[in-house]
Design a protein around this motif. Sequence first.
Motif, mmCIF file in Angstrom:
data_model
loop_
_atom_site.group_PDB
_atom_site.id
_atom_site.type_symbol
_atom_site.label_atom_id
_atom_site.label_comp_id
_atom_site.label_asym_id
_atom_site.label_seq_id
_atom_site.Cartn_x
_atom_site.Cartn_y
_atom_site.Cartn_z
ATOM 1 N N GLU A 1 1.246 -1.297 -0.324
ATOM 2 C CA GLU A 1 0.307 -0.080 -0.035
ATOM 3 C C GLU A 1 0.701 1.132 0.026
ATOM 4 N N LEU A 2 2.366 1.042 0.296
ATOM 5 C CA LEU A 2 3.585 2.275 -0.010
ATOM 6 C C LEU A 2 3.713 2.892 -1.351
ATOM 7 N N VAL A 3 3.855 1.722 -1.962
ATOM 8 C CA VAL A 3 4.182 1.672 -3.233
ATOM 9 C C VAL A 3 3.963 2.765 -4.419
ATOM 10 N N ARG A 4 3.036 2.571 -4.516
ATOM 11 C CA ARG A 4 2.756 3.949 -5.283
ATOM 12 C C ARG A 4 2.514 5.432 -4.768
ATOM 13 N N ALA B 1 2.709 -4.877 -6.677
ATOM 14 C CA ALA B 1 2.635 -3.266 -6.242
ATOM 15 C C ALA B 1 2.465 -2.833 -7.722
ATOM 16 N N LEU B 2 4.540 -2.428 -7.631
ATOM 17 C CA LEU B 2 5.164 -2.077 -8.634
ATOM 18 C C LEU B 2 4.554 -2.458 -10.153
ATOM 19 N N GLU B 3 4.269 -3.420 -10.290
ATOM 20 C CA GLU B 3 3.139 -3.718 -11.510
ATOM 21 C C GLU B 3 2.050 -2.745 -11.822
ATOM 22 N N ALA B 4 1.372 -3.407 -11.141
ATOM 23 C CA ALA B 4 0.181 -1.810 -10.885
ATOM 24 C C ALA B 4 0.954 -0.349 -11.245
#
Length: 326
Positions: A96-99, A153-156
């Motif tokens: 949840e912190l990646v983006r 999360a990076l893929e998103a």
Amino acid sequence: MNLTAESHSIALSDGNRIPLLGLGTYGDPRTTSKGTALECVKLAIDVGYRHFDGALVYFNEHEVGQAIREKIADGTVRREDIFYCGKLWNTFHPPELVRPALERTLKTLKLDYVDLYIVELPMAFKPGNEFYPKDKDGKYIYHHTDLCATWEALEACKDAGLVMSLGVSNFNRRQLELLLNKPGLKHKPVSNQVECHPYFTQPKLLEYCRQNDIVIVGYCPLGSSRDASWVNVKCPPLLEDELLVSIGKKYNKSSAQVALRFNVQRGVVVIPKSFSPERIQHNFQIFDFSLTEEEMKAIESLNKNIRFVELLMWSDHPEYPFLDDY
């Protein structure tokens, strides 16, 4: 490989391209004066650099972004000419912190996307406002790492168009395999940024990455500073190596230029960091000569398997990457 100052990019497995020579922009925020990164990146663009390696934890992304924007505004380059690599820091591994971390970098740069976004280290730290969280005894506070969840999360972020390519840094083979074998993998890592120079040529990791279409991006391609607080000074200064000096004399080049040319010629991207205008220009002058096969082999044989950057302060982290053979 016909490399020129104007054209020296290589293909990434996702169809994008990365210039083989970039400028590293790390500078100790305590000792680097304000505006240094801004002026140096503008100069580098004028010299011909198109690849810039930065990170949120360098505390100067606002200057790097401003330099890029000014050079776009004055017509020197277009946005698509520039390749910018940003990094996900250890305190932002929870999915949840990646983006939000990537969006923070984009807001700081004032750019719509980055070309490459990489997991800076496979080791997670406790999330929060501190980049280097410590307990009351001064011990680093770690966090459980689920590299596959972080990667999803990076893929998103890539699917949302915030980043063109995804990669990693300081990952060993086991950690790369975790991602490559992840069920439902959508976007494989295109690059792995690791220490790489004639004294640490990374033959096994390089071969493994080649087999898996992962480009190696070499940091400390000229060795490193001699700062004993974080650098292994047992390793002799790379640029004083007699072989590199003597090959340089043959081509009227420096040992630094020979070391950079060596990696570039074997398809390893190099990102020498410099805030010296003379060295920024000097390091770019590696496209008007090439090393022979014999010279390449001789330089390869300098390998001592010694890291300058060991990150021993985190060697007790469960995901510390440098205990494995590669």
